[in-house]
Design a protein around this motif. Sequence first.
Motif, PDB file in Angstrom:
ATOM      1  N   LEU A 144     -14.967   1.741   8.996  1.00  0.00           N
ATOM      2  CA  LEU A 144     -15.160   2.931   8.168  1.00  0.00           C
ATOM      3  C   LEU A 144     -13.829   3.543   7.734  1.00  0.00           C
ATOM      4  N   GLY A 145     -13.652   3.713   6.440  1.00  0.00           N
ATOM      5  CA  GLY A 145     -12.460   4.356   5.892  1.00  0.00           C
ATOM      6  C   GLY A 145     -11.245   3.470   5.731  1.00  0.00           C
ATOM      7  N   GLN A 146     -11.303   2.259   6.257  1.00  0.00           N
ATOM      8  CA  GLN A 146     -10.147   1.365   6.167  1.00  0.00           C
ATOM      9  C   GLN A 146      -9.977   0.890   4.722  1.00  0.00           C
ATOM     10  N   PRO A 147      -8.754   0.944   4.187  1.00  0.00           N
ATOM     11  CA  PRO A 147      -8.537   0.514   2.797  1.00  0.00           C
ATOM     12  C   PRO A 147      -8.640  -0.997   2.631  1.00  0.00           C
ATOM     13  N   LEU A 148      -9.330  -1.398   1.582  1.00  0.00           N
ATOM     14  CA  LEU A 148      -9.387  -2.800   1.173  1.00  0.00           C
ATOM     15  C   LEU A 148      -8.363  -3.061   0.085  1.00  0.00           C
ATOM     16  N   CYS A 149      -8.088  -2.027  -0.720  1.00  0.00           N
ATOM     17  CA  CYS A 149      -7.179  -2.142  -1.849  1.00  0.00           C
ATOM     18  C   CYS A 149      -6.632  -0.748  -2.144  1.00  0.00           C
ATOM     19  N   THR A 150      -5.339  -0.676  -2.436  1.00  0.00           N
ATOM     20  CA  THR A 150      -4.723   0.617  -2.733  1.00  0.00           C
ATOM     21  C   THR A 150      -4.234   0.627  -4.182  1.00  0.00           C
ATOM     22  N   PRO A 151      -4.181   1.815  -4.798  1.00  0.00           N
ATOM     23  CA  PRO A 151      -3.858   1.889  -6.223  1.00  0.00           C
ATOM     24  C   PRO A 151      -2.381   1.707  -6.550  1.00  0.00           C
ATOM     25  N   ASP A 152      -1.556   1.483  -5.542  1.00  0.00           N
ATOM     26  CA  ASP A 152      -0.129   1.342  -5.804  1.00  0.00           C
ATOM     27  C   ASP A 152       0.422  -0.049  -5.494  1.00  0.00           C
ATOM     28  N   ILE A 153      -0.454  -0.980  -5.068  1.00  0.00           N
ATOM     29  CA  ILE A 153      -0.004  -2.329  -4.708  1.00  0.00           C
ATOM     30  C   ILE A 153      -0.987  -3.359  -5.263  1.00  0.00           C
ATOM     31  N   ILE A 154      -0.444  -4.388  -5.912  1.00  0.00           N
ATOM     32  CA  ILE A 154      -1.280  -5.520  -6.320  1.00  0.00           C
ATOM     33  C   ILE A 154      -1.511  -6.359  -5.060  1.00  0.00           C
ATOM     34  N   PRO A 155      -2.771  -6.567  -4.686  1.00  0.00           N
ATOM     35  CA  PRO A 155      -3.039  -7.249  -3.408  1.00  0.00           C
ATOM     36  C   PRO A 155      -2.651  -8.723  -3.423  1.00  0.00           C
ATOM     37  N   LYS A 156      -2.236  -9.224  -2.265  1.00  0.00           N
ATOM     38  CA  LYS A 156      -1.927 -10.644  -2.106  1.00  0.00           C
ATOM     39  C   LYS A 156      -3.200 -11.443  -1.837  1.00  0.00           C
ATOM     40  N   ASN A 157      -4.249 -10.753  -1.393  1.00  0.00           N
ATOM     41  CA  ASN A 157      -5.540 -11.399  -1.171  1.00  0.00           C
ATOM     42  C   ASN A 157      -6.600 -10.694  -1.992  1.00  0.00           C
TER      43      ASN A 157
END
Length: 127
Positions: free
Chosen positions: A37-50
Amino acid sequence: MTINNTINFKNFEPFSRLSEDSLNKLKEDSKVYLYTLGQPLCTPDIIPKNILIVIEGQARLIVEKNQKKITLGKLNPGTFVGLASFLSANPCEEVTASGELKAIGISDEMILFLLNHERSFRDWCFK
């Protein structure tokens, strides 16, 4: 945790017409990730590596309105997370787990491989 053969990638539309070679590479590349719960999957300031595909649970797509974060929508199993950021080369997604969530992670290198070698995948991404 490396993905096992219980996930049938052909059940996901963008992978349904991949060659056997690409499917095998995708299975080898993929990993399962668990979120709470609440853990980020994707953030608006980083292009994800996965790039993630939600397979169990729900996530929240978050936007900022009037300097307050709100839920724009719920993301259900089958939803891709991070792909829009990767394809646009612009970090643009904020997604958090709504509870316990399981996702398949596919490396950015594998996504790039599929874009370069699998027309059906490329067409799905840019339709």
